[in-house]
Scaffold this motif. Structure first.
Motif, PDB file in Angstrom:
ATOM      1  N   VAL A 161     107.161  73.142 -20.471  1.00  0.00           N
ATOM      2  CA  VAL A 161     105.737  73.093 -20.122  1.00  0.00           C
ATOM      3  C   VAL A 161     105.039  72.131 -21.072  1.00  0.00           C
ATOM      4  CG1 VAL A 161     103.580  74.399 -19.999  1.00  0.00           C
ATOM      5  CG2 VAL A 161     105.712  75.413 -19.142  1.00  0.00           C
ATOM      6  N   ARG A 162     104.334  71.157 -20.500  1.00  0.00           N
ATOM      7  CA  ARG A 162     103.652  70.154 -21.314  1.00  0.00           C
ATOM      8  C   ARG A 162     102.147  70.156 -21.107  1.00  0.00           C
ATOM      9  NH1 ARG A 162     107.205  70.927 -23.730  1.00  0.00           N
ATOM     10  NH2 ARG A 162     108.946  69.630 -24.386  1.00  0.00           N
ATOM     11  N   SER A 163     101.662  70.879 -20.115  1.00  0.00           N
ATOM     12  CA  SER A 163     100.215  71.015 -19.959  1.00  0.00           C
ATOM     13  C   SER A 163      99.915  72.336 -19.277  1.00  0.00           C
ATOM     14  CB  SER A 163      99.626  69.854 -19.147  1.00  0.00           C
ATOM     15  OG  SER A 163      99.957  69.964 -17.782  1.00  0.00           O
TER      16      SER A 163
ATOM     17  N   ILE B 222     106.886  70.342 -17.015  1.00  0.00           N
ATOM     18  CA  ILE B 222     106.213  71.319 -16.162  1.00  0.00           C
ATOM     19  C   ILE B 222     104.726  71.328 -16.484  1.00  0.00           C
ATOM     20  CG2 ILE B 222     106.063  73.751 -15.502  1.00  0.00           C
ATOM     21  CD1 ILE B 222     109.011  74.037 -16.326  1.00  0.00           C
ATOM     22  N   ASP B 223     103.900  71.238 -15.440  1.00  0.00           N
ATOM     23  CA  ASP B 223     102.451  71.314 -15.584  1.00  0.00           C
ATOM     24  C   ASP B 223     101.943  72.561 -14.868  1.00  0.00           C
ATOM     25  OD1 ASP B 223     102.270  68.843 -16.950  1.00  0.00           O
ATOM     26  OD2 ASP B 223     102.379  67.768 -15.041  1.00  0.00           O
ATOM     27  N   LEU B 224     100.979  73.233 -15.490  1.00  0.00           N
ATOM     28  CA  LEU B 224     100.379  74.448 -14.928  1.00  0.00           C
ATOM     29  C   LEU B 224      98.877  74.202 -14.777  1.00  0.00           C
ATOM     30  CD1 LEU B 224     102.177  77.092 -17.199  1.00  0.00           C
ATOM     31  CD2 LEU B 224     102.891  76.285 -14.946  1.00  0.00           C
TER      32      LEU B 224
ATOM     33  N   LEU C 276     107.553  68.994 -12.505  1.00  0.00           N
ATOM     34  CA  LEU C 276     107.191  70.045 -11.562  1.00  0.00           C
ATOM     35  C   LEU C 276     105.768  70.510 -11.844  1.00  0.00           C
ATOM     36  CD1 LEU C 276     110.472  72.170 -11.725  1.00  0.00           C
ATOM     37  CD2 LEU C 276     109.797  70.616  -9.881  1.00  0.00           C
ATOM     38  N   VAL C 277     104.975  70.618 -10.791  1.00  0.00           N
ATOM     39  CA  VAL C 277     103.617  71.142 -10.896  1.00  0.00           C
ATOM     40  C   VAL C 277     103.625  72.517 -10.235  1.00  0.00           C
ATOM     41  CG1 VAL C 277     101.188  70.772 -10.366  1.00  0.00           C
ATOM     42  CG2 VAL C 277     102.694  68.805 -10.778  1.00  0.00           C
ATOM     43  N   LEU C 278     103.539  73.566 -11.032  1.00  0.00           N
ATOM     44  CA  LEU C 278     103.576  74.925 -10.501  1.00  0.00           C
ATOM     45  C   LEU C 278     102.163  75.330 -10.093  1.00  0.00           C
ATOM     46  CD1 LEU C 278     106.403  74.759 -11.703  1.00  0.00           C
ATOM     47  CD2 LEU C 278     106.147  77.106 -12.490  1.00  0.00           C
ATOM     48  N   GLU C 279     101.964  75.506  -8.792  1.00  0.00           N
ATOM     49  CA  GLU C 279     100.626  75.709  -8.243  1.00  0.00           C
ATOM     50  C   GLU C 279     100.328  77.173  -7.929  1.00  0.00           C
ATOM     51  OE1 GLU C 279     100.251  73.043  -4.927  1.00  0.00           O
ATOM     52  OE2 GLU C 279      99.628  71.405  -6.246  1.00  0.00           O
ATOM     53  N   ASP C 280     101.025  78.084  -8.560  1.00  0.00           N
ATOM     54  CA  ASP C 280     100.807  79.506  -8.297  1.00  0.00           C
ATOM     55  C   ASP C 280      99.391  79.921  -8.678  1.00  0.00           C
ATOM     56  OD1 ASP C 280     103.939  80.859  -8.239  1.00  0.00           O
ATOM     57  OD2 ASP C 280     103.647  78.832  -8.978  1.00  0.00           O
ATOM     58  N   ASP C 281      98.852  80.884  -7.923  1.00  0.00           N
ATOM     59  CA  ASP C 281      97.522  81.400  -8.239  1.00  0.00           C
ATOM     60  C   ASP C 281      97.523  82.212  -9.527  1.00  0.00           C
ATOM     61  OD1 ASP C 281      96.016  80.419  -6.000  1.00  0.00           O
ATOM     62  OD2 ASP C 281      97.095  81.851  -4.747  1.00  0.00           O
ATOM     63  N   ASN C 282      98.622  82.910  -9.814  1.00  0.00           N
ATOM     64  CA  ASN C 282      98.636  83.766 -11.002  1.00  0.00           C
ATOM     65  C   ASN C 282     100.070  83.970 -11.470  1.00  0.00           C
ATOM     66  OD1 ASN C 282      97.805  85.458 -13.051  1.00  0.00           O
ATOM     67  ND2 ASN C 282      96.404  86.609 -11.755  1.00  0.00           N
ATOM     68  N   ILE C 283     100.677  82.906 -11.945  1.00  0.00           N
ATOM     69  CA  ILE C 283     102.096  82.941 -12.277  1.00  0.00           C
ATOM     70  C   ILE C 283     102.402  83.887 -13.432  1.00  0.00           C
ATOM     71  CG2 ILE C 283     102.012  81.009 -13.906  1.00  0.00           C
ATOM     72  CD1 ILE C 283     104.690  80.075 -12.729  1.00  0.00           C
ATOM     73  N   GLY C 284     101.420  84.183 -14.282  1.00  0.00           N
ATOM     74  CA  GLY C 284     101.680  85.028 -15.446  1.00  0.00           C
ATOM     75  C   GLY C 284     101.403  86.500 -15.241  1.00  0.00           C
ATOM     76  N   LEU C 285     101.106  86.906 -14.004  1.00  0.00           N
ATOM     77  CA  LEU C 285     100.698  88.296 -13.783  1.00  0.00           C
ATOM     78  C   LEU C 285     101.790  89.285 -14.165  1.00  0.00           C
ATOM     79  CD1 LEU C 285      98.356  90.027 -12.709  1.00  0.00           C
ATOM     80  CD2 LEU C 285      99.456  89.958 -10.468  1.00  0.00           C
ATOM     81  N   ASP C 286     103.035  88.980 -13.820  1.00  0.00           N
ATOM     82  CA  ASP C 286     104.174  89.814 -14.199  1.00  0.00           C
ATOM     83  C   ASP C 286     104.805  89.180 -15.441  1.00  0.00           C
ATOM     84  OD1 ASP C 286     106.779  90.928 -14.473  1.00  0.00           O
ATOM     85  OD2 ASP C 286     106.780  91.513 -12.359  1.00  0.00           O
ATOM     86  N   ARG C 287     104.507  89.742 -16.607  1.00  0.00           N
ATOM     87  CA  ARG C 287     104.914  89.116 -17.865  1.00  0.00           C
ATOM     88  C   ARG C 287     106.435  89.015 -17.988  1.00  0.00           C
ATOM     89  NH1 ARG C 287     106.192  90.052 -23.177  1.00  0.00           N
ATOM     90  NH2 ARG C 287     105.129  88.707 -24.701  1.00  0.00           N
TER      91      ARG C 287
ATOM     92  N   THR D  22     106.735  66.702  -8.108  1.00  0.00           N
ATOM     93  CA  THR D  22     106.388  67.406  -6.885  1.00  0.00           C
ATOM     94  C   THR D  22     105.869  68.778  -7.277  1.00  0.00           C
ATOM     95  OG1 THR D  22     107.135  68.002  -4.647  1.00  0.00           O
ATOM     96  CG2 THR D  22     108.632  68.515  -6.461  1.00  0.00           C
ATOM     97  N   ASN D  23     105.159  69.402  -6.347  1.00  0.00           N
ATOM     98  CA  ASN D  23     104.635  70.733  -6.631  1.00  0.00           C
ATOM     99  C   ASN D  23     105.606  71.803  -6.151  1.00  0.00           C
ATOM    100  OD1 ASN D  23     104.033  69.743  -4.109  1.00  0.00           O
ATOM    101  ND2 ASN D  23     101.943  70.483  -4.058  1.00  0.00           N
ATOM    102  N   LEU D  24     105.420  72.994  -6.699  1.00  0.00           N
ATOM    103  CA  LEU D  24     106.339  74.105  -6.465  1.00  0.00           C
ATOM    104  C   LEU D  24     105.551  75.393  -6.613  1.00  0.00           C
ATOM    105  CD1 LEU D  24     109.506  74.796  -6.236  1.00  0.00           C
ATOM    106  CD2 LEU D  24     109.391  75.123  -8.716  1.00  0.00           C
ATOM    107  N   ILE D  25     105.905  76.403  -5.834  1.00  0.00           N
ATOM    108  CA  ILE D  25     105.342  77.732  -6.050  1.00  0.00           C
ATOM    109  C   ILE D  25     106.488  78.724  -6.179  1.00  0.00           C
ATOM    110  CG2 ILE D  25     103.092  77.370  -4.968  1.00  0.00           C
ATOM    111  CD1 ILE D  25     104.183  78.655  -2.446  1.00  0.00           C
ATOM    112  N   VAL D  26     106.336  79.655  -7.104  1.00  0.00           N
ATOM    113  CA  VAL D  26     107.363  80.680  -7.312  1.00  0.00           C
ATOM    114  C   VAL D  26     106.833  82.069  -6.992  1.00  0.00           C
ATOM    115  CG1 VAL D  26     108.521  79.262  -9.041  1.00  0.00           C
ATOM    116  CG2 VAL D  26     106.843  80.948  -9.777  1.00  0.00           C
TER     117      VAL D  26
END
Length: 417
Positions: free
Chosen positions: A285-287, A261-263, A231-242, A182-186
């Motif tokens: 994370v696998r992709s 986890i897929d990004l 889990l498919v993390l669909e955030d627009d910019n999950i890495g912005l806050d390191r 399923t997809n997820l946003i954080v």
């Protein structure tokens, strides 16, 4: 006397080949239930059209909510017509990216009673409670303003309700293959202004984070209640806050067993390094897909996509050594790019270290540019250098020739995406 319970129908239009869970509507369902409503759902990507008609004939819906992308606006308009034909008294609300960025056109095209711009949970709940003067909502006949609803405190929102659109229905139909994903946003929003993306306009440049504690509560519930393994993390910019990203990956690494986890959403190349790759690999994370967009530095500057390609490519190789499958997103059709440059760019993709490359054509969208996905290539063969006028349709034809295929399984170029 107790108030009558509102009855709500949420509908996702048909969209061929899309294989995602309707997360936005699941969040809306949770907000509507919190407001005391009875909520039913219909996802026309997996449900037959007859189900929508059946629901409308069996239940007296007070409100019908429809999400719309630019590519599904005509389908959303048809759904509104169906509702009007069977339940003319229902109050119809349209939301989603296109309603946010092209409010006037959405109202005109769909003839909905109202549109919601931005985060829909709070405005939709206010409508259910009888309020009509709601920030972020425009009623039919009104002139849309520029206000976009932005939820500042994500932890105050309920978890997405995955019972209205039952996950098991997607698993039974094999929508996600053999995995229970399923997809997820954080996070929500993006403050960057990349020239091909409208994420900034959708959130008015804000960037908001869920607490890691709340994220972990949700993923534990997904495992317990739905036996989710991916889990498919669909955030627009999950890495912005390191710092947040590192803490998030370390929290995921403590899950037992770990999730896969897929990004997929185009991780910014400037925001990744070997320490983050180590943390991602340990988290499961696998992709990961990286948004390179162009190999030409001048084009990246034009797109406001700033990073050092020579520094970044070794990180891709490092991720592969950590057993992370990598994809590179590339655009063609950038302003000022000749047909020869576009095809040369596609040809040079063979030299990149990615496992896969996804080539897209840049088209205009409301507020900012956007892309229409074309096709994922493992390799690019027999590149043909043809001097033609650069139009999306002709670029797609060149891409078909370059791939050595006569099949027409590319998306047709549209004005809206």
């Amino acid at each position: 006397m107790a108030a009558l319970r509102r009855c709500v129908l949420l509908v996702h239009p048909s969209r061929p080949r899309e294989r995602t869970y309707p997360l936005g509507l699941a969040y809306l369902a949770a907000a509507a239930k919190r407001a005391g409503a009875l909520v039913l759902g219909c996802d026309l990507r997996i449900d037959p059209p007859a189900k929508l008609v059946e629901l409308l004939r069996q239940h007296p819906f007070d409100y019908v909510g429809i999400t719309a992308l630019s590519t599904t606006l005509s389908e959303a308009a048809f759904i509104v017509q169906q509702v009007r034909r069977i339940q003319p008294a229902s109050f119809v609300v349209v939301g989603g990216p296109h309603a946010t960025l092209a409010s006037r056109q959405t109202l005109q095209a769909t003839r909905a009673d109202a549109i919601v711009r931005g985060d829909g949970e709070t405005p939709f709940a206010a409508l259910l409670n009888g309020s009509l003067d709601v920030p972020g909502v425009t009623l039919r006949g009104q002139t849309p303003d520029d206000h976009v609803s932005v939820e500042p405190h994500l932890d105050r929102l309920p978890f997405a309700d995955r019972s209205v659109f039952p996950l098991e229905a997607y698993y039974r139909r094999g929508v996600f293959g053999s995995s229970r994903r399923t997809n997820l946003i954080v996070t929500r929003g993006c403050p960057l202004s990349c020239g091909y993306c409208n994420a900034n306009a959708l959130s008015r440049g804000t960037f908001r984070l869920r607490s890691i504690e709340q994220v972990m509560q949700e993923v534990q519930r997904l495992r317990r209640d739905y036996h989710v393994d991916t889990l498919v993390l669909e955030d627009d910019n999950i890495g912005l806050d390191r710092d947040y990203a590192l803490r998030l990956w370390r929290a995921f690494s403590e899950q037992n067993p770990r999730f896969r986890i897929d990004l997929p959403n185009g991780y910014h190349p400037a925001l990744v390094d070997e320490e983050l790759i180590d943390a991602m690999a340990a988290a499961g994370v696998r992709s990961i897909a990286f948004g390179i967009e162009s190999l030409d530095e001048n084009h990246r500057i034009l797109l406001h996509r700033h990073f050092d390609l020579d520094r970044f490519l070794p990180i891709v190789a490092y991720a592969q050594r950590k057993n992370i499958v990598t994809t590179g997103y590339i655009l063609i059709g950038i302003d000022g790019q000749s047909a020869r440059q576009a095809i040369q760019s596609a040809s040079s993709l063979r030299t990149l270290p990615f496992d896969m490359v996804h080539v897209s054509v840049l088209l205009d969208l409301p507020n900012q540019g956007q892309v229409v996905p074309s096709r994922t290539w493992k390799t690019v063969r027999a590149i043909m250098y043809v001097r033609i006028h650069l139009t999306p349709r002709r670029i797609l034809r060149l891409m078909r020739l370059a791939a050595g295929s006569s099949r027409t399984d590319f998306d047709k170029p549209n004005r809206w995406c």
